[in-house]
Write a protein that holds these residues in place. Structure first.
Motif, PDB file in Angstrom:
ATOM      1  N   LEU A   1     -24.309  -3.799 -12.730  1.00  0.00           N
ATOM      2  CA  LEU A   1     -23.330  -3.461 -11.617  1.00  0.00           C
ATOM      3  C   LEU A   1     -22.097  -3.711 -11.863  1.00  0.00           C
ATOM      4  O   LEU A   1     -21.150  -4.468 -11.287  1.00  0.00           O
ATOM      5  N   ALA A   2     -21.527  -3.645 -12.948  1.00  0.00           N
ATOM      6  CA  ALA A   2     -20.144  -3.859 -13.703  1.00  0.00           C
ATOM      7  C   ALA A   2     -19.793  -2.894 -14.849  1.00  0.00           C
ATOM      8  O   ALA A   2     -20.684  -2.526 -15.596  1.00  0.00           O
ATOM      9  N   PHE A   3     -18.731  -2.794 -15.137  1.00  0.00           N
ATOM     10  CA  PHE A   3     -18.211  -1.916 -16.196  1.00  0.00           C
ATOM     11  C   PHE A   3     -18.268  -2.570 -17.502  1.00  0.00           C
ATOM     12  O   PHE A   3     -17.752  -3.539 -17.666  1.00  0.00           O
ATOM     13  N   GLY A   4     -18.763  -2.003 -18.628  1.00  0.00           N
ATOM     14  CA  GLY A   4     -18.624  -2.356 -19.784  1.00  0.00           C
ATOM     15  C   GLY A   4     -19.834  -2.728 -20.594  1.00  0.00           C
ATOM     16  O   GLY A   4     -20.387  -3.829 -20.577  1.00  0.00           O
ATOM     17  N   THR A   5     -20.582  -1.759 -21.237  1.00  0.00           N
ATOM     18  CA  THR A   5     -21.486  -1.777 -21.983  1.00  0.00           C
ATOM     19  C   THR A   5     -21.230  -1.643 -23.746  1.00  0.00           C
ATOM     20  O   THR A   5     -22.098  -1.634 -24.541  1.00  0.00           O
TER      21      THR A   5
ATOM     22  N   ASP B   1     -11.894 -10.842 -12.546  1.00  0.00           N
ATOM     23  CA  ASP B   1     -12.093  -9.479 -12.236  1.00  0.00           C
ATOM     24  C   ASP B   1     -11.837  -9.760 -10.415  1.00  0.00           C
ATOM     25  O   ASP B   1     -12.140 -10.638  -9.982  1.00  0.00           O
ATOM     26  N   ILE B   2     -11.387  -8.428 -10.036  1.00  0.00           N
ATOM     27  CA  ILE B   2     -11.441  -8.373  -8.485  1.00  0.00           C
ATOM     28  C   ILE B   2     -12.808  -8.345  -7.665  1.00  0.00           C
ATOM     29  O   ILE B   2     -12.632  -8.533  -6.610  1.00  0.00           O
ATOM     30  N   ASP B   3     -13.601  -8.069  -8.599  1.00  0.00           N
ATOM     31  CA  ASP B   3     -15.018  -7.560  -8.103  1.00  0.00           C
ATOM     32  C   ASP B   3     -16.015  -8.752  -8.136  1.00  0.00           C
ATOM     33  O   ASP B   3     -16.194  -9.050  -9.402  1.00  0.00           O
ATOM     34  N   ARG B   4     -16.412  -9.368  -7.103  1.00  0.00           N
ATOM     35  CA  ARG B   4     -17.516 -10.603  -7.154  1.00  0.00           C
ATOM     36  C   ARG B   4     -18.425 -10.193  -7.960  1.00  0.00           C
ATOM     37  O   ARG B   4     -19.037 -11.153  -8.725  1.00  0.00           O
ATOM     38  N   VAL B   5     -19.046  -8.909  -7.734  1.00  0.00           N
ATOM     39  CA  VAL B   5     -20.447  -8.755  -8.562  1.00  0.00           C
ATOM     40  C   VAL B   5     -20.095  -8.607 -10.155  1.00  0.00           C
ATOM     41  O   VAL B   5     -21.001  -9.085 -10.781  1.00  0.00           O
ATOM     42  N   SER B   6     -19.108  -8.363 -10.340  1.00  0.00           N
ATOM     43  CA  SER B   6     -18.485  -8.363 -11.952  1.00  0.00           C
ATOM     44  C   SER B   6     -18.261  -9.774 -12.482  1.00  0.00           C
ATOM     45  O   SER B   6     -18.791 -10.084 -13.633  1.00  0.00           O
ATOM     46  N   VAL B   7     -17.829 -10.418 -11.458  1.00  0.00           N
ATOM     47  CA  VAL B   7     -17.683 -11.895 -11.849  1.00  0.00           C
ATOM     48  C   VAL B   7     -18.970 -12.563 -12.298  1.00  0.00           C
ATOM     49  O   VAL B   7     -19.171 -13.335 -13.293  1.00  0.00           O
ATOM     50  N   VAL B   8     -19.734 -12.365 -11.359  1.00  0.00           N
ATOM     51  CA  VAL B   8     -21.470 -12.826 -11.656  1.00  0.00           C
ATOM     52  C   VAL B   8     -21.992 -12.141 -12.710  1.00  0.00           C
ATOM     53  O   VAL B   8     -22.611 -12.996 -13.695  1.00  0.00           O
ATOM     54  N   ALA B   9     -21.732 -10.843 -12.892  1.00  0.00           N
ATOM     55  CA  ALA B   9     -22.292 -10.312 -14.176  1.00  0.00           C
ATOM     56  C   ALA B   9     -21.726 -11.008 -15.503  1.00  0.00           C
ATOM     57  O   ALA B   9     -22.473 -11.195 -16.583  1.00  0.00           O
ATOM     58  N   ALA B  10     -20.472 -10.993 -15.411  1.00  0.00           N
ATOM     59  CA  ALA B  10     -19.704 -11.662 -16.808  1.00  0.00           C
ATOM     60  C   ALA B  10     -20.010 -12.982 -16.975  1.00  0.00           C
ATOM     61  O   ALA B  10     -20.497 -13.320 -18.195  1.00  0.00           O
ATOM     62  N   HIS B  11     -20.289 -13.859 -15.979  1.00  0.00           N
ATOM     63  CA  HIS B  11     -20.815 -15.390 -16.126  1.00  0.00           C
ATOM     64  C   HIS B  11     -22.330 -15.207 -16.722  1.00  0.00           C
ATOM     65  O   HIS B  11     -22.330 -16.003 -17.628  1.00  0.00           O
ATOM     66  N   GLU B  12     -23.159 -14.479 -16.333  1.00  0.00           N
ATOM     67  CA  GLU B  12     -24.423 -14.349 -16.820  1.00  0.00           C
ATOM     68  C   GLU B  12     -24.431 -13.920 -18.215  1.00  0.00           C
ATOM     69  O   GLU B  12     -25.204 -14.401 -19.104  1.00  0.00           O
TER      70      GLU B  12
END
Length: 300
Positions: A133-137, A188-199
């Protein structure tokens, strides 16, 4: 391949199997016509290698007639007749997306999904990123352009203070951290992306390099505490890139480098002008799959 910021809890999928030429046209037009926060567009080679697939994930039920009309306008009646729509279960698109993804090579980096761990060369810098649920593969021309820039800049010299604005999956921050072996601030402005990036940072053993924060814009005091940055990455969209120009340039170290992407060719000069007016000069412009990545440098 084209991507968007996948909407949270998508409910509907448009799917089309066609030629590469038609797939790119359809993907480009739909990507331009819909809000990227509410849709995600992907165009990629089918597993059999014969045709291409276009998939569009919608947060809400789309106007099917309108979508078909867009397909018809970009690729003709025959292609529009092949469009299908499906209701999907939450997160089903993640597994669907993985079917068409292959490892991506960008300089020393190889970006891949867990299903391709055995395909990474021993001398590569591996970055494992799942469709999420975040941009960038790494498959999108914007992400690929930024990865190439990071690798190219690393060959010219080490960056000591990188910043990644709009980090998405965290792929660029992870790449900068692993390539330069230095701490990277990512936002990131999006909390879902913040979680994904950390993981993803944890998954790629880059947790010690990558700090991810939730922030809108660049006015948060945490950006100033880490400034000035000698490498700033911003893979977002032209309008926010222009809007962030003043605040972003204030964070750049003298002689620092800024890598900007998420730009289609007609908007490239607008972005260049906004940053040139604030003291940066263009070092390199690279276009990949119809998307422009700009490398600019501070003259201060």
């Amino acid at each position: 391949m084209l991507e968007g910021l996948h909407p949270v809890s998508p409910t509907h999928l448009m799917r089309l199997e066609t030629s590469e030429r038609a797939a790119r046209k359809v993907g480009d037009l739909i990507g331009e016509m819909f809000d990227p926060a509410e849709t995600a567009v992907a165009a990629f080679e089918a597993p059999d290698g014969q045709l291409w697939l276009v998939e569009v994930f919608f947060r809400d039920a789309p106007d099917e007639d309108h979508v078909r009309a867009l397909v018809r306008a970009s690729a003709g009646d025959a292609v529009a007749a092949c469009v299908t729509f499906h209701a999907i279960e939450s997160r089903d698109w993640v597994r669907t997306s993985l079917d068409g993804l292959k490892p991506v090579q960008a300089g020393r980096f190889t970006v891949f999904g867990s299903h391709d761990r055995d395909k990474v060369a021993p001398n590569a810098i591996p970055i494992e990123i799942e469709a999420a649920l975040a941009f960038g593969t790494g498959h999108h021309g914007t992400t690929l352009g930024c990865l190439r820039a990071i690798d190219r800049l690393a060959k010219a010299g080490r960056a000591f203070r990188p910043l990644d604005v709009g980090t998405g999956t965290g792929v660029l921050a992870i790449a900068a951290g692993l390539r330069h072996r230095v701490p990277v601030l990512a936002s990131d402005i999006d909390r879902v992306s913040v979680v994904a990036a950390h993981e993803n940072a944890v998954l790629n053993k880059a947790r010690g390099y990558v700090q991810v924060i939730h922030a809108a814009g660049l006015k948060d005091a945490r950006f100033r505490r880490g400034a000035p940055y000698d490498l700033i990455l911003a893979n977002i969209l032209p309008r926010p890139l222009v809007g962030l120009a003043t605040d972003l340039v204030r964070l750049v170290a003298p002689g620092g480098t800024v890598v900007l992407s998420g730009i289609i060719p007609p908007h490239a000069n607008l972005v260049i002008s906004a940053y040139r007016d604030r003291g940066l000069h263009l070092v390199m412009r690279e276009t990949i799959e119809g998307w422009v990545t700009l490398t600019m440098r501070s003259g201060r």
